[in-house]
Structure formats: C-alpha cells, structure tokens
Design a protein around this motif. Structure first.
Motif, PDB file in Angstrom:
ATOM      1  N   VAL A  74       0.913  -1.345  -0.423  1.00  0.00           N
ATOM      2  CA  VAL A  74      -0.120  -0.067  -0.237  1.00  0.00           C
ATOM      3  C   VAL A  74       1.170   1.270   0.178  1.00  0.00           C
ATOM      4  N   TRP A  75       2.019   1.169   1.146  1.00  0.00           N
ATOM      5  CA  TRP A  75       2.884   2.504   0.853  1.00  0.00           C
ATOM      6  C   TRP A  75       3.384   2.687  -0.543  1.00  0.00           C
ATOM      7  N   LEU A  78       0.926   4.111  -2.943  1.00  0.00           N
ATOM      8  CA  LEU A  78       0.460   5.687  -2.570  1.00  0.00           C
ATOM      9  C   LEU A  78       1.733   6.210  -3.138  1.00  0.00           C
ATOM     10  N   HIS A  79       2.812   6.074  -2.770  1.00  0.00           N
ATOM     11  CA  HIS A  79       4.290   6.911  -2.560  1.00  0.00           C
ATOM     12  C   HIS A  79       4.350   6.913  -4.833  1.00  0.00           C
ATOM     13  N   VAL A  82       0.855   8.070  -5.940  1.00  0.00           N
ATOM     14  CA  VAL A  82      -0.229   9.656  -5.835  1.00  0.00           C
ATOM     15  C   VAL A  82       0.624  10.786  -5.834  1.00  0.00           C
ATOM     16  N   THR A 121      -4.092  13.426   6.912  1.00  0.00           N
ATOM     17  CA  THR A 121      -4.081  12.533   5.830  1.00  0.00           C
ATOM     18  C   THR A 121      -4.226  11.686   6.873  1.00  0.00           C
ATOM     19  N   THR A 122      -2.803  10.980   7.103  1.00  0.00           N
ATOM     20  CA  THR A 122      -2.010   9.861   7.569  1.00  0.00           C
ATOM     21  C   THR A 122      -3.622   8.888   7.878  1.00  0.00           C
ATOM     22  N   THR A 125      -5.882   7.757   6.273  1.00  0.00           N
ATOM     23  CA  THR A 125      -5.730   6.498   4.927  1.00  0.00           C
ATOM     24  C   THR A 125      -5.871   4.858   5.584  1.00  0.00           C
TER      25      THR A 125
END
Length: 270
Positions: A74-75, A78-79, A82, A121-122, A125
């Motif tokens: 997932v990280w 997203l990294h 996004v 935001t974190t 998520t």
C-alpha cells in the motif's frame, strides 16, 4: 517542543533540521512530537477496544500478519502513484495537499515538520486500509486490532524515515543499506526505491536500484516534475511556497547540481 532541545543550530525555519541532529536529539524530538503523541494515544485507545472486543488469539494474529504484509504494498502504491504523481498539483483544490504531503519533503528532505505526514491525511488512509481488512477477518474486534497495528507500523516507518535523513551513520548494516537506498531516492533518482523499511515491492516491480552508477541522475529529483514550466501553467503550489520550485537543495553549489551530496553517514551505497 521547541524548548526540549537547547541547540539552536538544529533548527531550520519552523522545523528541526535532521541534517544537524544526532540520534539522541532525534529520540527527544520524535517522542515529544505532537503527531507521534497523537499516534501513541490512538494506539492505546484502539488496543483497548481490541481487548474489549477480543476475537481470539488466532484471528488477532492473522489480522496483525495481514496488516504487516499489505502495508509495504500500500505504501509503495501511494508513494509511487499518488505522492509522486502530477495530478494533485494540477488542481487548485488539491495543490496544497500535494505540497504538504510530499513536495515540501523533497524540496527540503531534512526538515522534520514536513517529513511526518499530517494526521488529517495519514489517519484516514490508515483507517481505510486496515479497518476493512480487520473487519473481514473477524469483525469489530479485529478491525480495532488492524487499525492499532497500522498506527504502530506507521510510527516505526516514521522513525526509520527520520533515521534515513539524520546526520548519523547507523551501526547495523541493514539500516545502513536501508538508509542508502532512500538517500538515492532523494538525491539521485526519485523514480525508484519507493520503500521505507522494505524494498521487496521495489524489487518485484522493477523500481529498485542499489547504486547511483546504475542510473542517470534525474533532473527532477528535488521538484518531482513540478518544474518552473509546470509552475507557470499550474501556479497554485508555487503561490503557496512563495518562490519557484527548487532544482537542488539549499546551499548546494550550482556546479554540484548534477550530483547533490547525500546526508553524512549515507555517502556509500552498499
């Protein structure tokens, strides 16, 4: 927090400068940082909920392992797609979000305030990723467990992320390698090494590289593609920043733009 560390040289603007901090100073800053304290409080609350709604050891362990396994993927997604994407800065409504969550970090990689993600935001998520997984495994008890595990992993990620930008050479070789790969991401080519504590997904998807000599240096490693030309066309991030996007760190000599120096303690890439 400003009163917890007496050395004024470690401050840069509104943030502690990790490039001037040692490990002891990092521990003090980390353990007193408001975002981290909020995470600790949420860990305690979600742990209490998980205990009150306990679903049994088997489902609890399965839930924790599931979160540990999905988190690097997932990280990475997203990294890469996004945070390093260009879509958010092209809208006046999302430009400030993109600036805060990643552009500022690449413009000044050692500033602690923009290294940590904002809770606004974190946390949504983390919840969106972990709670459904936990709920599917065992209902509300494992949903709370999954969220708790997600916040704990985030705290671990954030600490190691600080280490990767700290003026400090780790003793452990595996942390040295981890730091070196992340330094390459920030100072050589941003289109690789998207992991923080693990580069397994990078290896699987072809974005891992272990040495600078294997790739040409990216001209957008500090601005993530938000160049002066893009800023003229999509000006909202530039207006918020107050100046044109930088293509090298503050203090770098003009001729050093082709190879900006990594932080002390991470110059050699294993």
């Amino acid at each position: 927090m400003s009163g917890t560390l007496r050395n004024p040289t470690i401050r840069s603007g509104r943030s502690f400068d990790l490039g001037k901090m040692n490990l002891r100073q990092l521990w003090v800053a980390y353990l007193t940082y408001p975002t981290i304290l909020l995470y600790f409080a949420l860990i305690a609350v979600s742990f209490a909920f998980a205990g009150h709604l306990f679903a049994g050891w088997r489902l609890t362990i399965v839930t924790v392992l599931a979160v540990i396994m999905i988190y690097p993927l997932v990280w990475y997604l997203l990294h890469r797609y996004v945070l390093h994407g260009h879509l958010l800065y092209k809208s006046r409504f999302t430009a400030a979000l993109w600036k805060r969550i990643h552009f500022d970090h690449h413009q000044d990689p050692h500033l602690l305030d923009v290294l940590f993600g904002g809770p606004a935001t974190t946390l949504p998520t983390i919840g969106a990723v972990t709670i459904p997984v936990g709920w599917l495994i065992g209902g509300p008890g494992t949903a709370a467990t999954a969220f708790c595990a997600g916040v704990i992993i985030t705290c671990i990620y954030e600490f190691f992320h600080c280490i990767q930008h700290l003026n400090y050479k780790p003793r452990a070789r595996w942390i040295q390698r981890m730091k070196a790969y992340h330094v390459l991401h920030h100072f050589h080519d941003e289109d690789g090494n998207f992991g923080i504590t693990s580069y397994v997904v990078d290896r699987a998807l072809g974005t891992y590289y272990g040495e600078a000599r294997t790739r040409q240096r990216s001209p957008t490693v500090f601005n993530l593609g938000y160049t002066s030309e893009q800023a003229e066309r999509y000006p909202w991030v530039m207006r918020l920043t107050g100046h044109a996007p930088k293509d090298r760190p503050d203090g770098a000599r003009p001729e050093s733009g082709e190879r900006a120096p990594p932080p002390q303690g991470a110059r050699h890439v294993a």
